[in-house]
Write a protein that holds these residues in place. Sequence first.
Motif, PDB file in Angstrom:
ATOM      1  N   ALA A 186       0.838  -1.206   0.000  1.00 25.92           N
ATOM      2  CA  ALA A 186       0.000   0.000   0.000  1.00 25.92           C
ATOM      3  C   ALA A 186       0.868   1.249   0.000  1.00 25.92           C
ATOM      4  O   ALA A 186       1.950   1.266   0.594  1.00 25.92           O
ATOM      5  N   VAL A 187       0.391   2.275  -0.670  1.00 20.55           N
ATOM      6  CA  VAL A 187       0.951   3.624  -0.564  1.00 20.55           C
ATOM      7  C   VAL A 187      -0.234   4.551  -0.314  1.00 20.55           C
ATOM      8  O   VAL A 187      -1.083   4.727  -1.188  1.00 20.55           O
ATOM      9  N   THR A 188      -0.300   5.110   0.886  1.00 23.48           N
ATOM     10  CA  THR A 188      -1.401   5.995   1.258  1.00 23.48           C
ATOM     11  C   THR A 188      -0.930   7.438   1.166  1.00 23.48           C
ATOM     12  O   THR A 188      -0.143   7.898   1.997  1.00 23.48           O
ATOM     13  N   GLU A 189      -1.376   8.133   0.139  1.00 25.10           N
ATOM     14  CA  GLU A 189      -0.957   9.514  -0.079  1.00 25.10           C
ATOM     15  C   GLU A 189      -1.687  10.435   0.903  1.00 25.10           C
ATOM     16  O   GLU A 189      -2.902  10.317   1.078  1.00 25.10           O
ATOM     17  N   ARG A 249      19.159   9.877   7.975  1.00 28.86           N
ATOM     18  CA  ARG A 249      18.268   9.254   7.009  1.00 28.86           C
ATOM     19  C   ARG A 249      18.526   9.808   5.608  1.00 28.86           C
ATOM     20  O   ARG A 249      18.492  11.018   5.403  1.00 28.86           O
ATOM     21  N   LYS A 250      18.746   8.914   4.675  1.00 30.60           N
ATOM     22  CA  LYS A 250      19.049   9.306   3.306  1.00 30.60           C
ATOM     23  C   LYS A 250      17.767   9.646   2.566  1.00 30.60           C
ATOM     24  O   LYS A 250      16.768   8.939   2.673  1.00 30.60           O
ATOM     25  N   MET A 251      17.796  10.737   1.825  1.00 28.49           N
ATOM     26  CA  MET A 251      16.641  11.133   1.015  1.00 28.49           C
ATOM     27  C   MET A 251      16.480  10.161  -0.154  1.00 28.49           C
ATOM     28  O   MET A 251      17.442   9.548  -0.616  1.00 28.49           O
ATOM     29  N   PHE A 252      15.245  10.021  -0.645  1.00 21.82           N
ATOM     30  CA  PHE A 252      15.001   9.065  -1.716  1.00 21.82           C
ATOM     31  C   PHE A 252      13.865   9.536  -2.619  1.00 21.82           C
ATOM     32  O   PHE A 252      13.095  10.431  -2.287  1.00 21.82           O
ATOM     33  N   GLY A 253      13.769   8.894  -3.768  1.00 17.12           N
ATOM     34  CA  GLY A 253      12.631   9.045  -4.665  1.00 17.12           C
ATOM     35  C   GLY A 253      11.919   7.711  -4.767  1.00 17.12           C
ATOM     36  O   GLY A 253      12.447   6.667  -4.361  1.00 17.12           O
ATOM     37  N   LEU A 254      10.725   7.726  -5.315  1.00 22.01           N
ATOM     38  CA  LEU A 254       9.905   6.526  -5.379  1.00 22.01           C
ATOM     39  C   LEU A 254       9.040   6.568  -6.631  1.00 22.01           C
ATOM     40  O   LEU A 254       8.592   7.642  -7.046  1.00 22.01           O
ATOM     41  N   SER A 255       8.817   5.413  -7.219  1.00 25.69           N
ATOM     42  CA  SER A 255       7.816   5.322  -8.287  1.00 25.69           C
ATOM     43  C   SER A 255       6.970   4.078  -8.037  1.00 25.69           C
ATOM     44  O   SER A 255       7.450   3.081  -7.493  1.00 25.69           O
ATOM     45  N   TYR A 256       5.701   4.158  -8.424  1.00 22.34           N
ATOM     46  CA  TYR A 256       4.784   3.033  -8.297  1.00 22.34           C
ATOM     47  C   TYR A 256       3.608   3.248  -9.234  1.00 22.34           C
ATOM     48  O   TYR A 256       3.405   4.360  -9.743  1.00 22.34           O
ATOM     49  N   ARG A 257       2.843   2.195  -9.469  1.00 17.79           N
ATOM     50  CA  ARG A 257       1.690   2.278 -10.362  1.00 17.79           C
ATOM     51  C   ARG A 257       0.414   1.931  -9.607  1.00 17.79           C
ATOM     52  O   ARG A 257       0.411   1.116  -8.683  1.00 17.79           O
ATOM     53  N   THR A 258      -0.681   2.533 -10.045  1.00 16.45           N
ATOM     54  CA  THR A 258      -2.017   2.145  -9.597  1.00 16.45           C
ATOM     55  C   THR A 258      -2.843   1.827 -10.837  1.00 16.45           C
ATOM     56  O   THR A 258      -2.749   2.526 -11.850  1.00 16.45           O
ATOM     57  N   LYS A 259      -3.638   0.764 -10.767  1.00 19.43           N
ATOM     58  CA  LYS A 259      -4.409   0.298 -11.917  1.00 19.43           C
ATOM     59  C   LYS A 259      -5.708   1.078 -12.082  1.00 19.43           C
ATOM     60  O   LYS A 259      -6.319   1.503 -11.097  1.00 19.43           O
ATOM     61  N   ILE A 260      -6.136   1.245 -13.321  1.00 18.83           N
ATOM     62  CA  ILE A 260      -7.427   1.847 -13.644  1.00 18.83           C
ATOM     63  C   ILE A 260      -8.274   0.795 -14.342  1.00 18.83           C
ATOM     64  O   ILE A 260      -7.831   0.147 -15.292  1.00 18.83           O
ATOM     65  N   GLY A 261      -9.486   0.602 -13.845  1.00 20.14           N
ATOM     66  CA  GLY A 261     -10.417  -0.325 -14.472  1.00 20.14           C
ATOM     67  C   GLY A 261     -11.733   0.359 -14.775  1.00 20.14           C
ATOM     68  O   GLY A 261     -11.974   1.494 -14.357  1.00 20.14           O
ATOM     69  N   ASN A 262     -12.593  -0.330 -15.496  1.00 22.56           N
ATOM     70  CA  ASN A 262     -13.945   0.171 -15.734  1.00 22.56           C
ATOM     71  C   ASN A 262     -14.896  -1.018 -15.823  1.00 22.56           C
ATOM     72  O   ASN A 262     -14.509  -2.157 -15.564  1.00 22.56           O
ATOM     73  N   GLU A 267       3.463   0.861   2.957  1.00 19.81           N
ATOM     74  CA  GLU A 267       3.315  -0.396   3.683  1.00 19.81           C
ATOM     75  C   GLU A 267       3.843  -1.536   2.818  1.00 19.81           C
ATOM     76  O   GLU A 267       3.632  -1.550   1.599  1.00 19.81           O
ATOM     77  N   ALA A 268       4.541  -2.474   3.458  1.00 21.44           N
ATOM     78  CA  ALA A 268       5.142  -3.573   2.700  1.00 21.44           C
ATOM     79  C   ALA A 268       5.434  -4.747   3.630  1.00 21.44           C
ATOM     80  O   ALA A 268       5.524  -4.592   4.848  1.00 21.44           O
ATOM     81  N   TYR A 269       5.610  -5.926   3.032  1.00 16.47           N
ATOM     82  CA  TYR A 269       6.014  -7.097   3.789  1.00 16.47           C
ATOM     83  C   TYR A 269       7.535  -7.156   3.950  1.00 16.47           C
ATOM     84  O   TYR A 269       8.049  -7.827   4.842  1.00 16.47           O
ATOM     85  N   THR A 270       8.243  -6.457   3.080  1.00 16.62           N
ATOM     86  CA  THR A 270       9.699  -6.448   3.142  1.00 16.62           C
ATOM     87  C   THR A 270      10.206  -5.182   2.466  1.00 16.62           C
ATOM     88  O   THR A 270       9.405  -4.340   2.028  1.00 16.62           O
ATOM     89  N   TYR A 271      11.504  -5.030   2.364  1.00 15.45           N
ATOM     90  CA  TYR A 271      12.084  -3.845   1.735  1.00 15.45           C
ATOM     91  C   TYR A 271      13.440  -4.208   1.145  1.00 15.45           C
ATOM     92  O   TYR A 271      14.089  -5.169   1.594  1.00 15.45           O
ATOM     93  N   PRO A 272      13.905  -3.458   0.149  1.00 16.31           N
ATOM     94  CA  PRO A 272      15.230  -3.734  -0.426  1.00 16.31           C
ATOM     95  C   PRO A 272      16.331  -3.305   0.536  1.00 16.31           C
ATOM     96  O   PRO A 272      16.123  -2.446   1.401  1.00 16.31           O
ATOM     97  N   ASP A 273      17.513  -3.888   0.395  1.00 15.91           N
ATOM     98  CA  ASP A 273      18.639  -3.545   1.272  1.00 15.91           C
ATOM     99  C   ASP A 273      18.950  -2.048   1.237  1.00 15.91           C
ATOM    100  O   ASP A 273      19.363  -1.463   2.239  1.00 15.91           O
ATOM    101  N   GLU A 274      18.736  -1.438   0.073  1.00 16.76           N
ATOM    102  CA  GLU A 274      19.059  -0.016  -0.081  1.00 16.76           C
ATOM    103  C   GLU A 274      18.164   0.873   0.780  1.00 16.76           C
ATOM    104  O   GLU A 274      18.447   2.056   0.958  1.00 16.76           O
ATOM    105  N   TRP A 275      17.056   0.311   1.293  1.00 18.43           N
ATOM    106  CA  TRP A 275      16.155   1.090   2.146  1.00 18.43           C
ATOM    107  C   TRP A 275      16.772   1.360   3.519  1.00 18.43           C
ATOM    108  O   TRP A 275      16.392   2.303   4.210  1.00 18.43           O
ATOM    109  N   ASN A 276      17.741   0.541   3.934  1.00 19.78           N
ATOM    110  CA  ASN A 276      18.317   0.686   5.271  1.00 19.78           C
ATOM    111  C   ASN A 276      18.793   2.110   5.544  1.00 19.78           C
ATOM    112  O   ASN A 276      18.456   2.704   6.578  1.00 19.78           O
ATOM    113  N   GLU A 277      19.570   2.675   4.632  1.00 16.09           N
ATOM    114  CA  GLU A 277      20.079   4.031   4.840  1.00 16.09           C
ATOM    115  C   GLU A 277      18.952   5.061   4.823  1.00 16.09           C
ATOM    116  O   GLU A 277      19.034   6.088   5.505  1.00 16.09           O
ATOM    117  N   CYS A 278      17.904   4.795   4.069  1.00 14.07           N
ATOM    118  CA  CYS A 278      16.760   5.711   4.040  1.00 14.07           C
ATOM    119  C   CYS A 278      15.978   5.642   5.350  1.00 14.07           C
ATOM    120  O   CYS A 278      15.267   6.587   5.709  1.00 14.07           O
TER     121      CYS A 278
END
Length: 219
Positions: free
Chosen positions: A43-46, A105-118, A77-88
């Motif tokens: 989950a990503v809750t904006e 804490r290291k600054m970071f960027g993020l990308s993700y997708r949300t689906k559109i249906g009809n 929210e996640a069940y796990t995270y990549p190793d690179e997340w540690n510094e963040c």
Amino acid sequence: MSKLVWDKTGERLYETGVDHGVLYPIQAGGLYNKGVAWNGLTAVTESPSGADVNDIYADNMKYLGLVGAEKFGATVEAYTYPDEWNECDGRVQIAKGAYASQQSRKMFGLSYRTKIGNDVSDEAGYKLHLVYGATASPSEMSHETINDSPDAATMSWDYTTNPVAVAGHKPTAHIVIDSRTADKSKLAQLEAKLYGGDTDQPELPLPAEVLTLLGEVGA
């Protein structure tokens, strides 16, 4: 003029899910050029905030309303995270396999997708979200005993952002690209940059490059 019609076939839209999460820890020079896949993203809750109206009164009446700056943040929210997340998340490796927390804490960027249906298809398109200048906050993590109904622990982190410049507009920390209206070939080029290729590593382009890749409005 045509009469309005509600709930036409193919126009009963909804948005769901989150996938294709990628973490981009910031590098020297403010670049996000070493992206890694974020598996187990649930989950990503904006949570935008700010933009409060401060009412100004004069002559015994409301004179105007000044609108404050808007801020963008979210909860991941996640069940796990990549190793690179540690510094963040404020953890630094001090020995092989050993990490010290409560670090910078290291600054970071993020990308993700949300689906559109009809009402015709649950694959009508998707929205691609790009986040810049994010910093994670400390968060609690619960560890529970295994019982007769075991469940995987869900981790969560709040983050705030520092917006980046966008030519001709106010700075932003969040860009959303709609696959239904973006040029398909140009969107493919952007995704090739976000997700990497055989010779190119994944990177998060800044808004100026996103504009160049996708083309200006009306172009």
